[in-house]
Design a protein around this motif. Sequence first.
Motif, PDB file in Angstrom:
ATOM      1  N   HIS A 140       5.504  -3.536   6.883  1.00  0.00           N
ATOM      2  CA  HIS A 140       5.069  -3.363   5.492  1.00  0.00           C
ATOM      3  C   HIS A 140       4.220  -2.108   5.320  1.00  0.00           C
ATOM      4  O   HIS A 140       4.452  -1.308   4.399  1.00  0.00           O
ATOM      5  N   TYR A 181       6.235   1.036   5.527  1.00  0.00           N
ATOM      6  CA  TYR A 181       7.016   1.224   4.304  1.00  0.00           C
ATOM      7  C   TYR A 181       6.130   1.706   3.162  1.00  0.00           C
ATOM      8  O   TYR A 181       6.502   2.612   2.403  1.00  0.00           O
ATOM      9  N   ARG A 241       6.711   5.313   1.260  1.00  0.00           N
ATOM     10  CA  ARG A 241       7.066   5.449  -0.163  1.00  0.00           C
ATOM     11  C   ARG A 241       5.933   6.073  -0.966  1.00  0.00           C
ATOM     12  O   ARG A 241       6.178   6.725  -1.982  1.00  0.00           O
ATOM     13  N   THR A 242       4.679   5.899  -0.523  1.00  0.00           N
ATOM     14  CA  THR A 242       3.557   6.537  -1.200  1.00  0.00           C
ATOM     15  C   THR A 242       3.644   8.048  -1.045  1.00  0.00           C
ATOM     16  O   THR A 242       3.386   8.800  -1.999  1.00  0.00           O
ATOM     17  N   VAL A 256       6.529   7.008  -4.715  1.00  0.00           N
ATOM     18  CA  VAL A 256       7.199   5.811  -5.226  1.00  0.00           C
ATOM     19  C   VAL A 256       6.189   4.676  -5.236  1.00  0.00           C
ATOM     20  O   VAL A 256       5.650   4.299  -4.191  1.00  0.00           O
ATOM     21  N   THR A 257       5.901   4.125  -6.414  1.00  0.00           N
ATOM     22  CA  THR A 257       4.916   3.065  -6.548  1.00  0.00           C
ATOM     23  C   THR A 257       5.591   1.782  -7.013  1.00  0.00           C
ATOM     24  O   THR A 257       6.317   1.781  -8.003  1.00  0.00           O
ATOM     25  N   LEU A 258       5.366   0.718  -6.279  1.00  0.00           N
ATOM     26  CA  LEU A 258       5.886  -0.590  -6.654  1.00  0.00           C
ATOM     27  C   LEU A 258       4.712  -1.521  -6.904  1.00  0.00           C
ATOM     28  O   LEU A 258       3.755  -1.545  -6.131  1.00  0.00           O
ATOM     29  N   LYS A 259       4.785  -2.298  -7.967  1.00  0.00           N
ATOM     30  CA  LYS A 259       3.690  -3.217  -8.302  1.00  0.00           C
ATOM     31  C   LYS A 259       3.981  -4.599  -7.743  1.00  0.00           C
ATOM     32  O   LYS A 259       5.094  -5.095  -7.866  1.00  0.00           O
ATOM     33  N   CYS A 260       2.977  -5.188  -7.128  1.00  0.00           N
ATOM     34  CA  CYS A 260       3.109  -6.565  -6.654  1.00  0.00           C
ATOM     35  C   CYS A 260       3.192  -7.480  -7.875  1.00  0.00           C
ATOM     36  O   CYS A 260       2.278  -7.491  -8.706  1.00  0.00           O
ATOM     37  N   ASP A 262       0.090  -9.646  -8.548  1.00  0.00           N
ATOM     38  CA  ASP A 262      -1.175  -8.950  -8.307  1.00  0.00           C
ATOM     39  C   ASP A 262      -2.340  -9.568  -9.070  1.00  0.00           C
ATOM     40  O   ASP A 262      -3.378  -9.891  -8.499  1.00  0.00           O
ATOM     41  N   GLU A 288      -1.771  -2.787  -3.818  1.00  0.00           N
ATOM     42  CA  GLU A 288      -1.227  -2.958  -2.468  1.00  0.00           C
ATOM     43  C   GLU A 288      -2.032  -3.999  -1.697  1.00  0.00           C
ATOM     44  O   GLU A 288      -1.518  -4.628  -0.764  1.00  0.00           O
ATOM     45  N   SER A 325      -0.363  -7.455  -1.797  1.00  0.00           N
ATOM     46  CA  SER A 325       0.755  -7.639  -0.872  1.00  0.00           C
ATOM     47  C   SER A 325       0.255  -7.955   0.533  1.00  0.00           C
ATOM     48  O   SER A 325       0.838  -8.777   1.242  1.00  0.00           O
TER      49      SER A 325
END
Length: 278
Positions: free
Chosen positions: A99, A102, A106-107, A111-115, A118, A151, A154
């Motif tokens: 994790h 990854y 991606r950072t 590339v930002t993904l939201k949990c 959260d 983050e 996660s």
Amino acid sequence: MIIDQVFNNNVVLTSVNGKEAVLWGTGIGYKKKKGDPIDDSKIQKKFVLEDEKQSKELVSVFEMISREEIDLVLEIVDDAVEEMNLKISPSIYASLADHIHYVIERTKQNVTLKCPLDREIRYIYPQEYEVCLKYVEWMKNRFDIQMSDCEASSIVLHFLNAERDEQIFERTVLETKLIKDMVDIVRMDYGIEFEEKDFFFRRFILHLQYFAKRVVKEEVLEDEDQTLVEIVKANYAKAFSCAVKIGKYLEQSQHYKASPNELMYLAIHIQKITQIQP
């Protein structure tokens, strides 16, 4: 003991009583190769891999990620066990390493993904979230990157997963989702945002935690005084109507029929957090 594989200057793979084990210690792998004897005085931490699948997963991940990432993962797990008083499965090393690698990759690619959970993780597991925020800062500083505080959520989930068996963890995730959805129903029904540190909101979340557990276990509160239910229904009409919407959501999604008593308690909490007068 002899070295089976060198991951970096501080981490090596060996065998202990027929099982593979990872040893961590400053300089334990420095200028070493497979077959070299291990200096026991340099061993600072040892964890034995209980089965072949677990071993293959960890070796595969450790071969893929950088030396700096390996050191960071080991430090995070070591710190988390102490800070959060966890009893976790060794599987955390492979899952967390994968994790974190990854996330860092991606950072760097912006590339930002939201949990998706959260917000709920922050107020259901506030202490764990604060600890994991520290690990986000460690990643930022060591790899000179910027990343969202979400983050941390996660990472919290990874530790919850490693501490509990798969069935219990799946139940925890479902309960968290139910809490999120119930809060969202209130939020949308009233068109307001909540102050997460507000005393009444914290009480509401605590109530929802117990309620979600009952939903998942299919336990229904027995009805008590119907007169009290009618009083709450009349005095807090808007809040009770919102509670009924939550009841319909649970019936449709979980086939759980909330009792009038459950709806009454929900309405009382909703009234308090929204501060809407009848």
